[in-house]
Design an enzyme around this catalytic site. Structure first.
Site, mmCIF file in Angstrom:
data_model
loop_
_atom_site.group_PDB
_atom_site.id
_atom_site.type_symbol
_atom_site.label_atom_id
_atom_site.label_comp_id
_atom_site.label_asym_id
_atom_site.label_seq_id
_atom_site.Cartn_x
_atom_site.Cartn_y
_atom_site.Cartn_z
ATOM 1 N N HIS A 1 0.832 -1.206 0.000
ATOM 2 C CA HIS A 1 0.000 0.000 0.000
ATOM 3 C C HIS A 1 0.869 1.260 0.000
ATOM 4 C CE1 HIS A 1 -3.799 -2.166 1.627
ATOM 5 N NE2 HIS A 1 -3.922 -1.939 0.329
ATOM 6 N N HIS B 1 2.841 2.565 2.783
ATOM 7 C CA HIS B 1 3.987 1.742 3.194
ATOM 8 C C HIS B 1 5.103 1.720 2.148
ATOM 9 C CE1 HIS B 1 1.979 0.014 6.799
ATOM 10 N NE2 HIS B 1 0.937 0.458 6.136
ATOM 11 N N ASP C 1 0.155 -4.389 8.530
ATOM 12 C CA ASP C 1 -1.293 -4.183 8.559
ATOM 13 C C ASP C 1 -1.958 -5.555 8.491
ATOM 14 O OD1 ASP C 1 -0.512 -1.585 8.402
ATOM 15 O OD2 ASP C 1 -1.702 -1.077 6.643
ATOM 16 N N GLU D 1 -0.680 -2.678 14.596
ATOM 17 C CA GLU D 1 -1.380 -1.561 13.937
ATOM 18 C C GLU D 1 -2.696 -1.246 14.628
ATOM 19 O OE1 GLU D 1 -4.120 -1.278 11.342
ATOM 20 O OE2 GLU D 1 -4.221 -3.259 10.439
ATOM 21 N N SER E 1 -5.266 -2.078 -5.806
ATOM 22 C CA SER E 1 -4.392 -2.993 -5.069
ATOM 23 C C SER E 1 -5.165 -4.086 -4.333
ATOM 24 C CB SER E 1 -3.559 -2.206 -4.061
ATOM 25 O OG SER E 1 -4.406 -1.575 -3.127
ATOM 26 N N ASN E 2 -6.489 -3.938 -4.217
ATOM 27 C CA ASN E 2 -7.273 -4.976 -3.547
ATOM 28 C C ASN E 2 -7.521 -6.118 -4.523
ATOM 29 O OD1 ASN E 2 -8.960 -6.512 -1.971
ATOM 30 N ND2 ASN E 2 -10.005 -4.738 -1.093
ATOM 31 N N VAL F 1 -15.526 -4.435 2.906
ATOM 32 C CA VAL F 1 -15.121 -4.717 4.288
ATOM 33 C C VAL F 1 -13.751 -4.091 4.489
ATOM 34 C CG1 VAL F 1 -16.394 -6.880 4.487
ATOM 35 C CG2 VAL F 1 -14.035 -6.916 3.665
ATOM 36 N N SER F 2 -13.466 -3.747 5.708
ATOM 37 C CA SER F 2 -12.168 -3.132 6.014
ATOM 38 C C SER F 2 -11.069 -4.181 5.994
ATOM 39 C CB SER F 2 -12.240 -2.472 7.386
ATOM 40 O OG SER F 2 -10.948 -2.003 7.750
ATOM 41 N N GLY F 3 -9.860 -3.757 5.700
ATOM 42 C CA GLY F 3 -8.708 -4.641 5.733
ATOM 43 C C GLY F 3 -7.977 -4.602 7.071
ATOM 44 N N HIS F 4 -8.483 -3.788 7.996
ATOM 45 C CA HIS F 4 -7.789 -3.597 9.278
ATOM 46 C C HIS F 4 -8.581 -4.207 10.427
ATOM 47 C CE1 HIS F 4 -4.856 -0.792 7.522
ATOM 48 N NE2 HIS F 4 -5.876 -0.321 6.810
#
EC number: 3.1.-.-
Lengths: 557, 557
Positions: free
Chosen positions: B75, B78, B163, B195, B233-234, B367-370
């Site tokens: 990402h 990063h 992450d 994170e 990137s997803n 949905v969140s990646g975190h």
């Protein structure tokens, strides 16, 4: 634009395809009645603009027909444009007792109080403007004393909801008069104009009382000072803060000019009950035990100059947020304000405070004042309109509201999604949207109203992104050669001390550009300026990838 | 700063008290290993700034000790700073196969490919940097091929999570290796860096597969073209779009440069399976039946130049969104982007499209990646660290993460909430946060890195709000009188043609100011300039309530 006499016309000068600067008009024959005159805050693309108000040039053109401005309630997006409007068109303003209080504050600020007829109405009032009879009904919203408006015309009845929700257990008796709405609907509504703010949200808004329960709980738990920030105009929320303070034996301080002003109006006019001796001044906060104090402050949207922001950066004279103090943000950030609010929350945690924040549904510390889908359907059902005009919302909200109207039986073709300036004409019970009147955004910048246009904004944008470079050369009139300069002055582009080489090269480039033109016998200023702009612009872009505004100035002696 | 030899030190050069530009470092004795080198987008207050990267002056000072840059995933926050970093400090970069693919794209853009050693690693790799042994574990996130990092040092083990979320039913086998994490924890972790992005959110993130189900359903229902926008990137999301297209017998077109680039890398490296013949070019879209086409495009954050924005304003050559087409926004707007996204949705509805939008939990389209709170607690439980440093988040997130750590048994005093530049030193199993190293934001503007500072930004701000007024006068050296001018040039202040009076008065004021000074025999340029600024500034503010930048220029002949 020719127009027959006995037509009923409806249009918006603000408030559709946008959130803010609401202004609607009902015209029958030669009588125009205006509903609301709001303002809107600019987004970040409108550099330096303070406020946006509706373009009222159409009303100025037809000022002999404009009878009255009726105001549904006292929020800025419904009253913020009034001072500017009255300076151009001095007509009577009709509003309820509390709304008038807020309008008077505003007129006082603009030194206009006393210049205009202000007429106090209530939900039982009846007004006549030509053949338009106007009556009212009570609604619930996040400010006291709100009205919906009923316009009876020979062509039929038009209902404007104002802003509303259906709160069946409101605070301070701010009931929506559902029985009266049912009666109006039963008699027959030709056109309904209904607000669309929350048309995207399923379900119903929770009651304001829910917030009171959560505030009380947080006050009970708090062992030291409690700070709570909300919109000053949300007087019912303020009442609940007063009640929670009372129950937990705390004195209450008010911080922020608008909080003090609005609370004063609300108390004077009977919309807020605060026991004698409960209010204290800011400087008295430190004289009391921390668990005996609560503080109600402005700034729930993260406004940098408001009380909460200054408190969070330990920058409010005489009042400190200390470790273990509680801070409640009793509001949801309006889109665009999230970052400012987040920054404040970070700072509050850094101070060691317990912060209760986050969207209303998580904390129970806020509910919306605007009807959700099921409530919008209830309004549509009560009014059973033949024609429907969704107002007060961006396009997707108007669109969703149209779908809701369809779901309760309003034919798709009978819903008009209008833009500002679009007119819906109704004749012989048939509505058509065929014509357009002038409308638009007027920018207020300082004392200037409408003097900042697209060219000035375009220049500000360029200046803001890459700054500028002023290049001055003095030419001799007789010999046509450079006798002084070039001198370059850069602002907002590069820091001159770090960029001596770059600017020296620019000077050389300007000299050679001017000399080349002289050799070709090109002496016109605009040719010289254009060539300087072009060659310097090209050079700077290739070396910095920036495009500062280049201002060549030629002095001829 | 003196420092003993065998100390373990941990610090951040970016990523704490902010979202973005992540950069962390582990130092043992004379070896420093860097983790990630991200960039951050500026907020609207940083006028004209393109990008923010970490200040690495500390690393430059100690460049003989810096052994490697290890990248957890691809990402921007990063990897976005890597090209700028490598220009200053050319050290080997370690990353997984997919992450390296994205880094190579970036280096190619900056014409740096080939200049640096790029080392491909995987979760089984072991690297040695002095006495630091580095191993890895797989994590799940919203991009493939993510790693957590384990640093074994003589002082103890440091774990950096990268992450992550815990997705137990991930797409394309992107499993988090919980068993390996458990083993690491069992062996003993001295310090955990984890994170904090979603530390404010209760519960757990839903699985990426949920999104796939919703995408498939929407594709099934759609009778005409389907547009879907997500982060390029997803790749797992992209895979699900491919799968849904396949199931509904649609060809797939890719719009947007980053979408094409990332999909190409992902296919080449085996992270994305797209059947032969399925991908079509944009110009082929109109050759197929609408129900046989889907379009995957960039711009889910409302970026004005990205594909979705251009499509929504009918400004994408050869591709049109037509009535009854479906548009899916498979992302949540990042705070600050809401208005741009909303504007696009409005435009899509205006085009007659069916738009599926709104926060992920409402539509199931994101949905969140975190990790949410329960997942963060799982990580903390698996690692059972003695010391905890919450990273990757604004202060309130770090603060909430500390509370989560407390809830699973990490003592409050053993959690270090650090700022960028704060160093945690660990010696004899005891951690202390006592010293600070240089750190900060470096602004990238065009090709300039670090040349725009606070003065330039302050000028841009003033210029952006009220514009400027250049005032040129030519003085005779001998007679000390005005021989030409004053000439005034205004940009971004008022539109000159509408303000002739105002500018004429300014000219008069400048003349009298200069003449008064001459009478008093005050000829110094800076005195004359200061007096012009003061008198003109005062006049303009009283007449316009604006404060343009006033630039007096004096030419002496």
């Amino acid at each position: 634009m020719t127009k027959k006499e006995n037509i009923l016309s409806i249009f918006a000068l603000g408030g559709v395809n946008e959130i803010g600067k609401n202004m609607y008009a009902i015209q029958y024959s030669n009588d125009i009645v205006i509903i609301d005159c709001g303002s809107k805050f600019p987004d970040e693309s409108l550099l330096g603009i303070d406020l946006i108000i509706p373009d009222i040039s159409y009303l100025q053109e037809h000022k002999d027909k404009v009878r009255a401005l009726i105001v549904t309630h006292g929020h800025e997006d419904h009253i913020g444009g009034i001072p500017y409007f009255l300076k151009k068109l001095n007509i009577p303003v009709y509003a309820t007792r509390f709304t008038l209080g807020l309008i008077e504050l505003k007129l006082k600020e603009h030194r206009l109080l006393g210049d205009t007829e202000l007429v106090q109405i209530d939900s039982e009032s009846i007004c006549y403007f030509g053949e338009i009879n106007v009556t009212f009904f009570k609604t619930s919203h996040s400010i006291p004393d709100c009205l919906g408006i009923v316009f009876d015309t020979p062509e039929g009845t038009v209902v404007h909801t104002g802003d509303f929700k259906f709160d069946l257990t409101p605070v301070n008796n701010q009931y929506a008069d559902i029985h009266k709405m049912a009666e109006i609907g039963k008699k027959g509504v030709l056109v309904l104009l209904s607000e669309s703010t929350n048309a995207e949200r399923p379900g119903s808004t929770p009651s304001e009382q829910i917030v009171g329960d959560h505030i009380e709980e947080a006050f009970m738990k708090a062992r030291r000072k409690v700070f709570i920030s909300t919109f000053a105009s949300n007087v019912n929320r303020v009442q609940q803060v007063v009640d929670a303070s009372l129950k937990t034996n705390r004195k209450l301080a008010l911080l922020g000019r608008s909080m003090v002003n609005v609370v004063t109006v609300a108390m004077e006019r009977g919309y807020l009950q605060i026991p004698d001796g409960m209010l204290i001044d800011a400087h008295e906060i430190n004289e009391l035990e921390p668990e005996r104090v609560s503080i109600l402050c402005t700034g729930s949207q993260g406004e940098p100059m408001a009380a909460l922001s200054r408190l969070s950066s330990s920058n409010y004279r005489g009042v400190d947020i200390l470790p273990e103090d509680t801070v409640i943000i009793s509001a949801s950030p309006i889109p665009g304000n999230e970052r400012n609010v987040s920054r404040i929350i970070d700072n509050l945690f850094l101070l060691g405070a317990k912060v209760i924040y986050g969207s209303g549904s998580v904390t129970g510390m806020h509910v919306s004042g605007h009807a959700y889908q099921e409530e919008l359907k209830l309004m549509l059902t009560l009014m059973k309109p033949q024609y429907f005009i969704p107002i007060h919302g961006e396009f997707r909200m108007l669109h969703q509201h149209r779908l809701l109207a369809e779901s309760i039986g309003v034919e798709k073709k009978n819903t008009f999604i209008i833009g500002n300036g679009d007119v819906v004409d109704i004749e012989n019970m048939t509505a058509r949207q065929t014509r357009k009147i002038p409308s638009g955004n007027i920018y207020v910048d300082g004392v200037g109203v409408g003097d900042v246009g697209s060219i000035v904004l375009r220049d500000r944008k360029q200046l803001s992104e890459d700054g500028m470079l002023v290049i001055v050369i003095t030419l001799s009139k007789s010999e046509r050669r450079i006798i002084s300069g070039p001198d370059t002055i850069s602002r907002g582009f590069v820091y001159a001390r770090d960029s001596e080489n770059l600017l020296r090269n620019v000077n050389g480039l300007v000299k050679s550009t001017v000399n080349d033109l002289q050799k070709e016998n090109l002496h016109q200023w605009n040719v010289i300026k254009q060539n300087i702009k072009k060659s310097v612009g090209k050079y700077l872009y290739s070396h910095t990838k920036r495009k500062p505004m280049i201002l060549p100035i030629i002095i001829e002696i």
